[in-house]
Design a protein around this motif. Structure first.
Motif, PDB file in Angstrom:
ATOM      1  N   LEU A 132       0.810  -1.223   0.000  1.00 28.97           N
ATOM      2  CA  LEU A 132       0.000   0.000   0.000  1.00 28.97           C
ATOM      3  C   LEU A 132       0.841   1.269   0.000  1.00 28.97           C
ATOM      4  CD1 LEU A 132      -2.724  -1.015   2.607  1.00 28.97           C
ATOM      5  CD2 LEU A 132      -3.028  -0.702   0.151  1.00 28.97           C
ATOM      6  N   ASN A 133       1.940   1.229   0.705  1.00 28.94           N
ATOM      7  CA  ASN A 133       2.759   2.433   0.830  1.00 28.94           C
ATOM      8  C   ASN A 133       4.203   2.141   0.444  1.00 28.94           C
ATOM      9  OD1 ASN A 133       0.992   4.580   1.951  1.00 28.94           O
ATOM     10  ND2 ASN A 133       0.694   3.081   3.580  1.00 28.94           N
ATOM     11  N   PHE A 184      -9.117  -1.653   3.500  1.00 30.55           N
ATOM     12  CA  PHE A 184      -9.473  -0.923   4.710  1.00 30.55           C
ATOM     13  C   PHE A 184      -9.294  -1.805   5.938  1.00 30.55           C
ATOM     14  CE2 PHE A 184     -12.223   1.161   7.779  1.00 30.55           C
ATOM     15  CZ  PHE A 184     -11.924   2.501   7.579  1.00 30.55           C
TER      16      PHE A 184
ATOM     17  N   GLN B 246     -15.588  -1.834  -2.749  1.00 28.24           N
ATOM     18  CA  GLN B 246     -14.378  -2.087  -1.986  1.00 28.24           C
ATOM     19  C   GLN B 246     -13.176  -2.200  -2.909  1.00 28.24           C
ATOM     20  OE1 GLN B 246     -14.958  -5.338   0.754  1.00 28.24           O
ATOM     21  NE2 GLN B 246     -15.981  -3.922   2.154  1.00 28.24           N
ATOM     22  N   ASP B 247     -12.146  -1.464  -2.512  1.00 28.07           N
ATOM     23  CA  ASP B 247     -10.841  -1.485  -3.195  1.00 28.07           C
ATOM     24  C   ASP B 247     -10.991  -1.234  -4.690  1.00 28.07           C
ATOM     25  OD1 ASP B 247     -10.171  -2.234  -0.673  1.00 28.07           O
ATOM     26  OD2 ASP B 247      -9.753  -4.322  -1.165  1.00 28.07           O
ATOM     27  N   GLY B 274     -12.556  10.485   2.380  1.00 23.03           N
ATOM     28  CA  GLY B 274     -11.359  11.111   2.942  1.00 23.03           C
ATOM     29  C   GLY B 274     -11.725  11.849   4.201  1.00 23.03           C
ATOM     30  N   SER B 301      -1.758   4.652  -0.648  1.00 24.78           N
ATOM     31  CA  SER B 301      -2.576   3.670   0.074  1.00 24.78           C
ATOM     32  C   SER B 301      -4.061   3.881  -0.163  1.00 24.78           C
ATOM     33  CB  SER B 301      -2.277   3.737   1.576  1.00 24.78           C
ATOM     34  OG  SER B 301      -2.700   4.977   2.097  1.00 24.78           O
ATOM     35  N   GLY B 302      -4.419   4.755  -1.084  1.00 26.50           N
ATOM     36  CA  GLY B 302      -5.818   4.950  -1.431  1.00 26.50           C
ATOM     37  C   GLY B 302      -6.509   5.941  -0.522  1.00 26.50           C
ATOM     38  N   ASN B 304      -9.580   6.707   1.901  1.00 26.08           N
ATOM     39  CA  ASN B 304     -10.517   5.986   2.747  1.00 26.08           C
ATOM     40  C   ASN B 304     -11.904   6.598   2.644  1.00 26.08           C
ATOM     41  OD1 ASN B 304      -8.447   4.314   3.847  1.00 26.08           O
ATOM     42  ND2 ASN B 304      -7.822   6.032   5.125  1.00 26.08           N
ATOM     43  N   TRP B 306     -15.519   6.175   4.574  1.00 26.18           N
ATOM     44  CA  TRP B 306     -15.933   5.536   5.817  1.00 26.18           C
ATOM     45  C   TRP B 306     -17.213   6.146   6.346  1.00 26.18           C
ATOM     46  CZ3 TRP B 306     -15.277   9.049   9.992  1.00 26.18           C
ATOM     47  CH2 TRP B 306     -14.494  10.166   9.675  1.00 26.18           C
ATOM     48  N   GLU B 315     -17.025   1.805   9.761  1.00 26.24           N
ATOM     49  CA  GLU B 315     -16.683   0.912   8.667  1.00 26.24           C
ATOM     50  C   GLU B 315     -16.203   1.739   7.491  1.00 26.24           C
ATOM     51  OE1 GLU B 315     -16.464  -2.278   8.787  1.00 26.24           O
ATOM     52  OE2 GLU B 315     -17.262  -2.406  10.838  1.00 26.24           O
ATOM     53  N   GLY B 316     -15.410   1.099   6.679  1.00 24.93           N
ATOM     54  CA  GLY B 316     -14.874   1.862   5.567  1.00 24.93           C
ATOM     55  C   GLY B 316     -14.399   1.006   4.422  1.00 24.93           C
ATOM     56  N   THR B 317     -14.011   1.690   3.394  1.00 26.86           N
ATOM     57  CA  THR B 317     -13.434   1.038   2.236  1.00 26.86           C
ATOM     58  C   THR B 317     -12.367   1.971   1.680  1.00 26.86           C
ATOM     59  OG1 THR B 317     -13.926   0.001   0.114  1.00 26.86           O
ATOM     60  CG2 THR B 317     -15.074   2.039   0.599  1.00 26.86           C
ATOM     61  N   VAL B 318     -11.680   1.513   0.696  1.00 28.60           N
ATOM     62  CA  VAL B 318     -10.596   2.311   0.123  1.00 28.60           C
ATOM     63  C   VAL B 318     -10.819   2.438  -1.369  1.00 28.60           C
ATOM     64  CG1 VAL B 318      -8.119   2.437  -0.306  1.00 28.60           C
ATOM     65  CG2 VAL B 318      -8.959   1.648   1.906  1.00 28.60           C
ATOM     66  N   PHE B 320      -9.043   3.704  -4.879  1.00 25.13           N
ATOM     67  CA  PHE B 320      -7.788   4.083  -5.519  1.00 25.13           C
ATOM     68  C   PHE B 320      -8.127   4.875  -6.779  1.00 25.13           C
ATOM     69  CE2 PHE B 320      -6.895   0.322  -3.053  1.00 25.13           C
ATOM     70  CZ  PHE B 320      -5.725   0.665  -2.394  1.00 25.13           C
TER      71      PHE B 320
END
Lengths: 215, 1119
Positions: A132-133, A184, B246-247, B274, B301-302, B304, B306, B315-318, B320
Motif C-alpha cells: 500500500l505504501n 481498509f 471495496q478497493d 477522505g 494507500s488509497g 478511505n 468511511w 466501517e470503511g473502504t478504500v 484508488f
C-alpha cells in the motif's frame, strides 16, 4: 546493534523464522503439540537477560513513533477516529497479565506470547504496507527494524525459557492473516495491533526492569 | 402456408360463414355459450374461451365444431371447460359450440364466425434462464430463451427488460432489446451496469416479449412479464456493516457512489470521503449512499471512505484513484551483448497506482510473435525489459503494451539489432609499458561480437594535455581486446581510459572504463639548459648560471649538471654540480673560454649549452625606464647592428635577506622589445634589468632598464615641514620618498591646504570642501610657498605623492599664519588720531566760543549787596533749615541761620569771600505746593527736574498739588562743601563750582520725601540736577517727559542716550547712586570724558568686535 544483542540465537533464529512463517499465514499452533522451540537452544550467555531488557526498552522507545507514522500513512480517519477504528478488542493480541510481583517465569512466558504474536503480526503489517505504501520509506524501515528487534527478543526469551526456566513449550496464539481482507480492513488490523503493541510494550518495560536487573 | 391463395380464399369463406352463424344465434338459453375470445401464442393454434351459465346444471360439457382449413372437414371436439385449443385458420372460421348435459342432450348451440382480426397474438411469457451479477463492475448479466422454435419462420421480436431496485421495486431502467427469431430456440443475453454498487441494495429484473408479425392482422400484444428475478446476493456478504465498493480503482475525475450497509439496530451518523463529509442518500432501511463527483488522485494507500455508525462502529473502504497508463515514451531498444535486447522507456505521466494496481508492461515482438512480461518498479523512472536475441534475426518489431486497471496504451519500435549496439563498459582494464614512449593496453568486453567490428576510443591525458586515440578491431566473443599506444613522453605520467562501440554502424559509446595511470620510463634530457654567466668585477672569476629544465625537457629526474670550460676545443676545466644548485663559479685566471653546461639524468646527458666568457667594454650606459604592463614589464631597446647572436636581458630578484636570484631571457638579434614575465615579479617593486648584446667576440652591456610590473600608489606620505610662516604665506619643504616606498615612478606631489584647526572632525582632505590643492610635477622642487593666506588663521596642510598607480597617503600639518602688524598699527592709530583731532577741534571750538559758553552757562553773578534778595534772608534761612532736614547729617553741619559762606575757587589763590549779590532778575518759578505752608524757594535743588520727575511714593498725583510761583535767581546755589574745593579756571567769572561727587550722596530721608513734591512747568532748568531723593531715573512719568519737551531750556545732553554703564555714570555700581546722568561733553560740569581714560579699556563690558590683543595672542603657530 540487534545482532550483538543475541549472539546465542544463531541456531534458533532460522527455526523461529520457519515457525513464524507458518504463523504469518494465520495457522495457530496446536496448543498441545510438542514444541520444538528448545531443540537448538544452548546455554545462554550471562548477559542475555540484560540484553532482553534492553531490547524491550528499545522497542518501547520506538513503538510510539512507529504507530504515529503508521497512522499518518493510512490517511483519514485513522488519526481522527482512533478509538472507533483501532480498538484492540478486534485483535487476538495476547493479554499481558503479569506485574512486578509475578514470578519471573510467568513474566518470561507472557513476554514470549506477546512478542511471538507481534512478530507474526508485524509480518502481515509489513507485507501490507509494502503493497500500500511502497514510497513510505520511513514507515517500512521502522517496521523492518521493529521486526528484527522482535526476533532478537524472541531468541533471547527462548533461550531464557529453555535454559533458565526449563520451559520447553509455550502455547501461542496468533492474529488473523490479512490476506484476502479488503484494504481498509488491512489498515485497520495493523492499526489495532500496533496500538495494542504500544500499550503492552510499555507495560513490559515497566514489569521487566526489576526482575532482569537482578539477574 | 399463408402464401397459398386458394387456401386463403377458403379460410375467408369459412370465417364469413362462421360469422354469419354467430350473428344468427339465438340467445334465449342460459346455457348458451357467448363472448368467444381467441388468442394465439404461435400463430398456429389458438386458445378460444367463452362464457356460459352452468350453475344449475352440473356436468355440462361443450362440443366445439369448426371446419378444418386443411381438409375442409368439420372437426368437433368436446371439452368440459369453457375453452378449447383449436388451430388458427386463415380468414373466417365458423365455430359452433353446443352445450350438452350429462346425458349428452344438447341444451343450447351457438355458432361463432371467428375472423383473424378477432384473434390476439400474445407471445408466450419469456422465462429468465440466468441472472448473474459482477459486483466489481456493478454489472448484471441476463440470459433467456427466445422460444424461436414456436414459430416456423423468422420473425422480429422485441424484448423489454425492466430493472427494479429497493424493496419498493423502484424502476431503475426499462430497456428494449430487439432480436430475430430464427425458428429455433436461442439463448439471448443482455447486461446492464448500475451506477451504484450492486451490494448497496436489492435489484430485480423481469422481461417480456413482443412478436412483430407484419402479415398478422389481428391484435399483437406484449407477452406477460416474466416472473421477477432477484439479483443474487454476494457470496461473501458479511454479517457486519460494510462500505461499498471495496478497493475499487477509478480514473481521476470520475463520479463515484459509495454506500454503507449496516445492520438492524444501527444507524448512520455520517459518511466521509477522505476527510470530507457528503450528504447521505438513503437507499433503503439498511443502506445509505454518498455521491462523490470528480475524484482526484489518491495517495498510494488509497482514499478511505468511511461511515460512522450508531451506537458505535466505523466501517470503511478504500478507493484508488489514478490514471490509465500513459503511452510509453522514448522507447529505445539496443543490445549490449548480442544475447539480449534491452528496451527502455519512460512511462510518462505517473498513474498514482502502485504494486498490485500499477502498470504492467508486455514487450511483444511481431516477427517472432514472442512476448515477454517486463518486471518494472513503478517507483523507478526508467523502465527496462530484456528480449532474447534470436539467431539469424536482425530486424525486430517491438510493441510495448502498458496496462493497468484503468486502461492500456502501447508504443512500437522497429530496429536492426546490428545498428543498435551499445557495448557494456570495458572491464579488466590494464596499462603497462617497457619503454619511455610506448604503452600496452588491455580490456575485456562481455558479449558476442563476432559479426561486427568494434571501434574503441582510448583517452590519454596528463597534466598538460589530453588526446584521444581511436582503434578499430574485430569483434570477438567474451574476449580481451588489446591496443598499443606510442608517442608518449618520457618519464611522464599518463591517465588512460577506454570506451568502445560498434565500428560500422555507430550507435552509442559505452561508458568509460575505469582510469589507469602509467609513468613512462626515463630518457636523456631533450636539450641543454639555458645558461648565463657573469664576470666578477675584476674579471678573475666567472659565475655560470643555468636554469632547470622543464619536466617535458628533462625526460626524467635531473641528477647533476656538468660545467666545462673550453678553449679552442680543448677542455680546460670541468666539474659536476649536483642539483639543486643552478650556478657555479669558474676561475678564469685572466683567460676567456667557452663555457659548456650539460644536464644529466639516469638515462643520459643532454646536448651541451655553450656561452662565451668574454665581456666587451661598454661606454656611457644609460638607464631607461620600463613600462609596467600589468602582468609583466615592457622593455624596449634600440637595435644594434653589431649584435649578431641575440640579446640577453638579465635581472636579479632578491627575496628578503637571501642573495638575489639571477634570471635572464634571451632574444633574437632582430628583437627590439619584450614583455618580461615572472612569477616572482610583485606589483610595486622596482626591478633593474641589464641588456646585453651578443656580438661575435663576446657580450656587451648595452643598456640598464628600471621598471615595475605594476605601479602602485606610494606607500608612505612625503615627510614635509613648515619652514616659514608669515601673515599671508607658508613655506613648506619636503623630502624625497625612499625608492622602496615609492612603488612606482614618482610623478609629482599634491599639496592640499585649507582652513582648519587641529582636532576638527574632518579626518582627510577628501572631506574638505574648501580645500585648495597644488600639483607639483617638478620633482626637483623640494619646497613651495603658499601665498595669499589670511593672517592669524589656522591652516591644515597635506602633502601626497603620486605615481601612475595612484596617489599615496597624506601627511597633514596645522599651521597658524602670523598676525598682520600693519593692520594692527592702523587699527590702533586711526582711533587715536580721530580722538586727538576731535579733541583739538573741540578745544578750538570751545576756546573760540568761550565767551558764548560763559554767557550761556556761567553768566556773571550779580552783586548780592545790591540784591533785594537779602530781604528774604529769613525765608532763605527757612529754606536752609529745610535743606538740613533733607541732607544727611554727615554732610551737613549745624549752621546758624545766616547766609552760608560760599567757596570761591580761583586757582591757588583761594579765598573765602562773601557772596556778592548782584541784581537778580527773578524768574518765574512755579512751586507745586503739597502742604498748606507755601515755600518760597530759591535753591535749585528744590526745583530740580529730577526731583520734579520723581513720583511720590504714596502715589499721590502731582497734578493735584497746588502751584506756587516763586522768584528765582538761577546762579545762586547754596551748598555746604563737604569735599575740598577745586579750583577751576573759568575765566573771570566767579562761579561756584560744586563738587558733583558730593551731591551723589543721599541727602534725603525717604520718609520726608512726600513733603517736597514740586513740578516745574516751564522756564529754566539748570544743568545740574541735584537729587533730593533716591528715586530712579527710569521712573520718569510721562508727565515729566512732556514737561521736558515743552521746557524752554534743555540740557545739552540727553540723559536717555548716555551710557548707563559708564563707570562715571551716576548710577554706577560703585557709587550706588541711582540718579540720572547729567552734564554734556562740552560742559565743564560734566563728568563724562571725551576720550576715555586708560582704565576704560579694562572695562569688563567692553565689546570690541574687531581685532584685539587678546585674540592676537590666542592664535599661536602650530609647532
Amino acid at each position: 546493534m540487534g545482532e550483538s544483542f543475541f549472539p546465542s540465537s544463531i541456531g534458533v533464529v532460522p527455526l523461529l523464522l520457519m515457525i513464524h512463517c507458518r504463523l504469518v499465514v494465520g495457522k495457530a499452533l496446536p496448543v498441545n503439540t510438542p514444541s520444538p522451540m528448545c531443540e537448538n537452544t544452548h546455554v545462554c550467555k550471562p548477559n542475555v537477560a540484560e540484553q532482553t531488557r534492553k531490547l524491550v526498552v528499545l522497542l518501547n522507545a520506538t513503538a510510539q513513533d512507529l504507530f504515529s507514522i503508521y497512522l499518518d500513512c493510512q490517511g483519514d480517519p485513522f488519526s481522527s477516529h482512533l478509538d472507533e477504528l483501532c480498538n484492540a478488542n478486534g485483535t487476538n493480541f495476547p493479554n499481558f497479565d503479569v506485574n512486578r510481583t509475578s514470578h519471573k517465569k510467568e513474566i518470561m512466558v507472557a513476554l514470549y506470547k506477546v512478542f511471538a504474536f507481534l512478530n507474526a503480526s508485524l509480518g502481515n503489517i509489513t507485507r501490507d504496507q509494502e503493497e500500500l505504501n511502497p514510497t513510505a520509506k520511513e514507515l517500512l524501515e521502522r517496521l523492518h527494524n521493529t521486526t528484527k528487534t522482535t526476533r532478537g527478543l524472541i531468541s533471547n526469551l527462548t533461550c531464557l525459557l529453555c535454559t533458565n526456566y526449563k520451559v520447553s513449550q509455550v502455547d501461542v496464539t496468533y492474529g488473523k492473516s490479512s490476506k484476502g481482507m479488503n484494504v481498509f480492513k488491512k489498515k485497520q488490523q495493523g492499526c489495532q495491533v500496533l496500538r495494542r503493541y504500544v500499550q503492552v510494550v510499555s507495560q513490559a518495560a515497566q514489569v521487566l526492569l526489576p526482575h532482569l536487573s537482578q539477574a | 402456408m399463408w402464401d397459398n391463395p386458394s387456401l386463403r380464399c377458403l379460410l375467408a369463406i369459412t370465417f364469413l360463414h362462421l360469422l354469419s352463424l354467430i350473428y344468427s344465434q339465438e340467445t334465449g338459453f342460459p346455457e348458451a355459450p357467448e363472448n368467444l375470445k381467441c388468442i394465439t401464442h404461435d400463430l398456429n393454434r389458438m386458445i378460444c374461451s367463452w362464457d356460459a351459465t352452468s350453475s344449475a346444471n352440473l356436468g355440462l360439457t361443450y362440443k366445439i365444431c369448426y371446419t378444418n382449413s386443411e381438409h375442409f372437414s368439420l372437426v368437433c371436439i368436446e371439452t368440459e371447460g369453457k375453452r378449447a385449443d383449436i388451430p388458427v385458420t386463415v380468414g373466417s372460421t365458423n365455430i359452433r359450440i353446443t352445450t350438452l348435459n350429462a346425458s349428452g342432450t344438447s341444451l343450447a348451440t351457438e355458432t361463432f364466425v371467428l375472423s383473424e382480426e378477432n384473434v390476439s397474438l400474445i407471445p408466450l411469457t419469456p422465462q429468465i434462464l440466468n441472472l448473474s451479477a459482477d459486483f466489481s463492475t456493478y454489472t448484471l448479466y441476463l440470459k433467456w430463451n427466445d422460444s424461436g422454435s414456436v414459430f416456423q419462420y423468422e420473425l422480429d421480436a422485441s424484448w423489454q427488460i425492466q430493472i427494479l431496485r429497493k424493496e419498493t421495486l423502484e424502476t431503475v431502467a426499462l430497456m428494449n432489446y430487439d432480436s430475430k427469431l430464427t425458428g429455433k430456440d436461442s439463448i439471448l443475453s443482455w447486461n446492464w451496469t448500475s451506477d451504484i454498487p450492486l451490494e448497496c441494495t436489492s435489484y430485480y429484473v423481469k422481461i417480456r416479449c413482443y412478436i412483430n408479425e407484419p402479415y398478422f392482422t389481428g391484435r399483437k400484444e406484449w407477452s406477460e412479464w416474466s416472473p421477477i428475478r432477484t439479483v443474487p446476493e454476494k457470496d461473501t456478504k458479511p454479517n457486519s456493516a460494510m462500505v461499498f465498493p471495496q478497493d475499487k480503482v477509478v480514473l481521476v475525475g470520475s463520479n463515484v457512489t459509495f454506500c454503507c450497509l449496516y445492520n438492524e439496530g444501527e444507524s448512520i451518523k455520517f459518511m466521509n470521503y477522505g476527510s470530507k463529509s457528503y450528504p447521505l442518500l438513503r437507499l433503503n432501511k439498511w443502506s445509505s449512499a454518498i455521491k462523490v463527483q470528480n475524484v482526484s488522485a489518491s495517495i498510494s494507500s488509497g482514499t478511505n471512505v468511511w461511515c460512522l455508525l450508531e451506537p458505535d462502529g466505523l466501517e470503511g473502504t478504500v478507493l484508488f484513484v489514478g490514471y490509465a497508463p500513459d503511452t510509453p515514451q522514448n522507447l529505445n531498444c539496443e543490445t549490449r551483448t548480442f544475447i539480449t535486447i534491452t528496451c527502455s522507456w519512460n512511462p510518462g505521466r505517473a498513474t498514482a497506482l502502485y504494486r498490485q494496481r500499477q502498470t504492467k508492461y508486455i514487450l511483444f515482438e511481431r516477427i517472432s510473435k514472442e512476448n515477454v512480461t517486463c518486471k518494472v518498479d513503478e517507483l523507478n523512472k526508467e523502465h527496462y525489459c530484456d528480449f532474447p536475441v534470436h539467431a539469424n534475426q536482425k530486424i525486430y518489431n517491438f510493441t510495448l503494451g502498458a496496462s493497468n486497471p484503468l486502461g492500456q496504451a502501447e508504443s512500437s519500435l522497429l530496429i536492426d539489432v546490428n545498428q543498435r549496439v551499445h557495448l557494456e563498459t570495458p572491464v579488466k582494464f590494464t596499462v603497462s609499458t617497457n619503454s619511455s614512449t610506448n604503452a600496452h593496453l588491455s580490456w575485456y568486453i562481455p558479449g558476442n561480437f563476432i559479426q561486427i567490428r568494434l571501434l574503441c576510443q582510448i583517452e590519454i591525458s596528463n597534466s598538460n594535455s589530453e588526446r584521444q586515440l581511436n582503434v578499430s578491431m574485430a569483434g570477438a566473443e567474451n574476449s580481451n581486446y588489446r591496443a598499443w599506444v606510442d608517442a608518449l613522453h618520457p618519464y611522464a605520467t599518463y591517465t588512460f581510459r577506454v570506451r568502445c562501440s560498434a565500428s560500422e554502424h555507430f550507435w552509442r559509446w559505452s561508458k568509460w572504463s575505469e582510469e589507469k595511470k602509467l609513468t613512462t620510463l626515463e630518457a636523456p634530457p631533450a636539450r641543454g639548459p639555458a645558461i648565463w654567466r657573469e664576470r666578477s668585477p675584476v674579471g678573475e672569476t666567472l659565475t655560470v648560471f643555468w636554469k632547470p629544465l622543464l619536466l617535458s625537457e628533462a625526460n626524467g629526474i635531473i641528477l647533476s649538471h656538468e660545467v666545462s670550460c673550453y678553449s679552442r676545443e680543448i677542455m680546460l676545466k670541468a666539474h659536476e654540480v649536483p642539483v639543486p644548485l643552478n650556478s657555479t663559479e669558474i676561475k678564469l685566471g685572466g683567460n676567456d673560454c667557452l663555457i659548456s653546461v650539460v644536464a644529466k639524468n639516469r638515462a643520459g646527458s643532454s646536448p651541451p649549452s655553450r656561452i662565451t666568457s668574454m665581456d666587451l667594454p661598454s661606454d656611457d650606459v644609460k638607464t631607461e625606464l620600463a613600462i609596467a604592463a600589468g602582468n609583466g614589464i615592457y622593455i624596449s631597446w634600440h637595435s644594434d647592428p653589431n649584435v649578431t647572436c641575440g640579446y640577453t636581458l638579465k635581472w636579479c630578484i632578491s627575496s628578503g635577506s637571501e642573495p638575489c636570484n639571477v634570471d635572464w631571457e634571451m632574444f633574437p638579434s632582430n628583437a627590439t622589445d619584450a614583455v618580461i614575465k615572472s612569477a616572482l615579479f610583485q606589483p610595486g617593486v622596482r626591478y633593474n634589468f641589464s641588456l646585453y648584446g651578443c656580438k661575435h667576440n663576446g657580450y656587451q652591456l648595452l643598456q640598464n632598464i628600471t621598471g615595475y610590473m605594476k605601479e602602485l600608489p606610494p606607500k608612505v606620505a612625503p615627510n614635509f615641514t613648515v619652514e616659514e610662516t608669515s601673515s599671508d604665506s607658508i613655506l613648506v619643504k619636503w623630502e624625497d620618498i625612499p625608492v622602496e616606498d615609492c612603488q612606482g615612478f614618482l610623478k609629482g606631489y599634491i599639496l592640499y591646504f585649507a582652513k582648519g584647526e587641529k582636532g576638527s572632525s574632518k579626518t582627510s582632505f577628501t572631506d574638505e570642501e574648501n580645500k585648495t590643492e597644488k600639483n607639483i610635477t617638478d620633482l626637483t622642487k623640494k619646497s613651495l610657498r603658499i601665498l595669499d593666506l589670511q593672517g592669524k588663521t589656522s591652516y591644515r596642510l597635506g602633502l601626497r605623492a603620486y605615481t601612475v598607480g595612484g596617489i599615496g597617503p597624506s601627511k597633514d600639518l596645522y599651521v597658524v599664519t602670523k598676525e598682520n602688524s600693519v593692520g594692527l598699527i592702523i587699527a590702533i592709530l586711526i582711533p587715536v588720531a580721530v580722538a586727538v583731532v576731535l579733541g583739538v577741534v573741540t578745544s578750538i571750538l570751545c576756546y573760540q566760543k568761550r565767551e558764548w559758553i560763559k554767557e550761556t552757562f556761567y553768566p556773571d553773578i550779580p552783586n548780592p549787596e545790591n540784591s533785594k534778595a537779602l530781604q528774604f534772608q529769613k525765608n532763605i534761612c527757612e529754606i536752609s533749615k529745610l535743606r538740613q532736614q533733607l541732607l544727611p547729617a554727615s554732610s551737613l553741619r549745624p549752621e546758624p541761620c545766616r547766609v552760608p559762606p560760599l567757596l570761591f575757587g580761583n586757582g591757588g589763590n583761594t579765598a573765602l569771600k562773601t557772596l556778592e549779590m548782584n541784581p537778580c532778575t527773578p524768574n518765574s518759578v512755579e512751586v507745586v505746593e503739597t502742604q498748606s505752608t507755601v515755600l518760597k524757594i530759591e535753591d535749585t535743588e528744590i526745583i530740580s527736574p529730577v526731583a520734579d520727575s520723581e513720583l511720590p511714593e504714596d502715589g499721590s498725583d502731582p497734578e493735584t498739588g497746588s502751584h506756587v510761583v516763586v522768584s528765582y535767581c538761577p546762579p545762586i546755589i547754596e551748598e555746604e562743601i563737604s569735599s575740598p574745593p577745586i579750583d577751576e579756571p573759568v575765566g573771570s567769572s566767579q562761579v561756584i563750582y560744586i563738587d558733583i561727587q558730593s551731591m551723589y550722596q543721599p541727602q534725603v530721608n525717604p520718609e520726608e520725601e512726600p513733603e517736597i513734591n514740586f513740578v516745574t512747568t516751564a522756564g529754566y532748568k539748570p544743568q545740574m540736577q541735584l537729587p533730593i531723593n533716591a528715586m530712579k531715573m527710569e521712573s520718569h512719568s510721562p508727565t515729566e517727559e512732556d514737561l521736558d519737551k515743552t521746557a524752554g531750556y534743555r540740557p545739552q545732553a540727553n540723559t536717555n542716550v548716555w551710557k548707563l554703564d559708564s563707570p562715571d555714570s551716576p548710577i554706577s555700581i560703585q557709587s550706588n547712586n541711582e540718579n540720572g546722568s547729567f552734564g554734556s561733553p562740552c560742559s565743564i560740569n560734566s563728568r563724562q570724558f571725551l576720550i576715555p581714560p586708560k582704565d576704560y579699556e579694562d572695562s569688563p563690558t567692553h565689546n570690541n568686535t574687531g581685532w584685539s590683543f587678546t585674540n592676537f595672542f590666542q592664535n599661536k603657530p602650530n609647532d
